[in-house]
Structure formats: structure tokens, C-alpha cells
Design a protein around this motif. Sequence first.
Motif, short mmCIF file in Angstrom:
data_model
loop_
_atom_site.label_atom_id
_atom_site.label_comp_id
_atom_site.label_asym_id
_atom_site.label_seq_id
_atom_site.Cartn_x
_atom_site.Cartn_y
_atom_site.Cartn_z
N MET A 199 30.50 -52.52 -3.73
CA MET A 199 30.91 -53.70 -4.49
C MET A 199 32.08 -53.31 -5.40
SD MET A 199 28.64 -56.14 -7.00
CE MET A 199 27.78 -56.89 -5.64
N ASP A 200 33.10 -54.16 -5.44
CA ASP A 200 34.25 -53.87 -6.30
C ASP A 200 34.07 -54.53 -7.67
OD1 ASP A 200 34.91 -56.57 -6.04
OD2 ASP A 200 36.52 -56.21 -4.61
N MET A 201 34.95 -54.19 -8.59
CA MET A 201 34.86 -54.69 -9.97
C MET A 201 34.93 -56.21 -10.03
SD MET A 201 34.39 -52.62 -12.50
CE MET A 201 35.11 -53.42 -13.92
N THR A 202 35.83 -56.81 -9.27
CA THR A 202 36.00 -58.26 -9.32
C THR A 202 34.72 -58.97 -8.89
OG1 THR A 202 38.35 -58.00 -8.84
CG2 THR A 202 37.41 -60.18 -8.50
N THR A 203 34.12 -58.51 -7.81
CA THR A 203 32.89 -59.11 -7.32
C THR A 203 31.75 -58.92 -8.32
OG1 THR A 203 33.61 -58.63 -5.06
CG2 THR A 203 31.28 -59.17 -5.37
N ALA A 204 31.66 -57.72 -8.88
CA ALA A 204 30.61 -57.42 -9.85
C ALA A 204 30.75 -58.29 -11.10
CB ALA A 204 30.65 -55.94 -10.23
N LYS A 205 31.98 -58.46 -11.58
CA LYS A 205 32.21 -59.29 -12.77
C LYS A 205 31.93 -60.75 -12.49
CE LYS A 205 36.02 -58.39 -15.02
NZ LYS A 205 37.31 -57.90 -15.46
N GLU A 206 32.30 -61.23 -11.31
CA GLU A 206 32.01 -62.62 -10.94
C GLU A 206 30.51 -62.87 -10.92
OE1 GLU A 206 33.88 -65.35 -10.68
OE2 GLU A 206 35.59 -64.12 -11.26
N ALA A 207 29.75 -61.90 -10.41
CA ALA A 207 28.30 -62.02 -10.37
C ALA A 207 27.74 -62.11 -11.80
CB ALA A 207 27.68 -60.85 -9.63
N ILE A 208 28.34 -61.37 -12.73
CA ILE A 208 27.89 -61.41 -14.12
C ILE A 208 28.24 -62.76 -14.75
CG2 ILE A 208 28.33 -60.46 -16.42
CD1 ILE A 208 28.24 -57.68 -15.06
N TYR A 209 29.44 -63.26 -14.52
CA TYR A 209 29.80 -64.59 -15.05
C TYR A 209 28.82 -65.65 -14.53
CZ TYR A 209 34.44 -62.94 -16.64
OH TYR A 209 35.47 -62.30 -17.27
N THR A 210 28.50 -65.58 -13.25
CA THR A 210 27.56 -66.53 -12.65
C THR A 210 26.18 -66.40 -13.29
OG1 THR A 210 28.78 -66.49 -10.57
CG2 THR A 210 26.50 -67.28 -10.48
N SER A 211 25.74 -65.15 -13.47
CA SER A 211 24.44 -64.91 -14.07
C SER A 211 24.38 -65.44 -15.50
CB SER A 211 24.15 -63.40 -14.07
OG SER A 211 22.93 -63.13 -14.71
N LEU A 212 25.44 -65.22 -16.27
CA LEU A 212 25.48 -65.71 -17.65
C LEU A 212 25.42 -67.23 -17.68
CD1 LEU A 212 28.18 -63.32 -19.15
CD2 LEU A 212 25.72 -63.26 -19.59
N ALA A 213 26.08 -67.86 -16.74
CA ALA A 213 26.08 -69.33 -16.67
C ALA A 213 24.72 -69.88 -16.26
CB ALA A 213 27.16 -69.80 -15.70
N ASN A 214 23.93 -69.03 -15.57
CA ASN A 214 22.61 -69.44 -15.09
C ASN A 214 21.47 -68.86 -15.92
OD1 ASN A 214 23.66 -70.95 -12.95
ND2 ASN A 214 23.80 -69.15 -11.64
N GLY A 215 21.69 -68.74 -17.22
CA GLY A 215 20.62 -68.26 -18.10
C GLY A 215 20.27 -66.80 -17.93
N ASN A 216 21.25 -65.98 -17.63
CA ASN A 216 21.09 -64.52 -17.47
C ASN A 216 20.21 -64.15 -16.27
OD1 ASN A 216 22.68 -64.18 -19.74
ND2 ASN A 216 20.93 -64.13 -21.10
N GLU A 217 20.22 -64.98 -15.26
CA GLU A 217 19.44 -64.73 -14.05
C GLU A 217 19.88 -63.42 -13.39
OE1 GLU A 217 19.74 -66.99 -10.00
OE2 GLU A 217 18.62 -68.21 -11.45
N GLU A 218 18.95 -62.48 -13.21
CA GLU A 218 19.18 -61.18 -12.58
C GLU A 218 20.31 -60.39 -13.25
OE1 GLU A 218 19.74 -61.95 -8.37
OE2 GLU A 218 17.57 -62.10 -8.09
N ILE A 219 20.47 -60.53 -14.55
CA ILE A 219 21.58 -59.87 -15.25
C ILE A 219 21.49 -58.34 -15.16
CG2 ILE A 219 20.50 -59.89 -17.55
CD1 ILE A 219 24.22 -60.58 -16.88
N ASP A 220 20.29 -57.78 -15.23
CA ASP A 220 20.17 -56.32 -15.18
C ASP A 220 20.63 -55.77 -13.83
OD1 ASP A 220 19.29 -56.06 -17.81
OD2 ASP A 220 17.19 -56.34 -17.25
N LEU A 221 20.33 -56.46 -12.75
CA LEU A 221 20.80 -56.05 -11.43
C LEU A 221 22.32 -56.09 -11.37
CD1 LEU A 221 20.41 -55.44 -8.38
CD2 LEU A 221 20.31 -57.91 -8.04
#
Length: 73
Positions: A1-23
Motif C-alpha cells: 500500500m502506498d502513502m496516498t492510498t493509506a492516507k485516503e483510507a484514514i480520511y474515510t475512516s475519520l469521516a465514518n466515526g473512526n471505523e477501523e482506524i487502528d488498521l
Amino acid sequence: MDMTTAKEAIYTSLANGNEEIDLHIKNLKAAMKEEGLSEAAFDPERLSQNNRSGRKMMQSYFKKRGVKVVFAE
């Protein structure tokens, strides 16, 4: 996984109530290591809580998991 994909997943998680944030933090940490980065820069405009308190909370939470967070100007 590259940085851009990883950061996008974090933005999505934050928008969804920190869903799976630790992963997502774990994936970000691996991407940072792969790219030789010591910190991850986030766009504060994309955070669900874009205020000082929200940014400090994010920095603290990520720091406890081994990721230094900075915010782009």
C-alpha cells in the motif's frame, strides 16, 4: 500500500466515526517505512474536526501508535 492510498483510507475512516482506524494507522505506518518517511502530512481541511482540539487529538492518538502527524498549510 502506498502513502496516498493509506492516507485516503484514514480520511474515510475519520469521516465514518473512526471505523477501523487502528488498521489504517498500521497500514500508514508500513507505507511510511517503505517510503522512508518519518512523518505523515494531512490536509486539515479534510478532517471531520478541523479545529485545534481535533488536530491535537489526532496527533496524540497517532503518536501513541508510532506515527508523527503534521498538517499541511
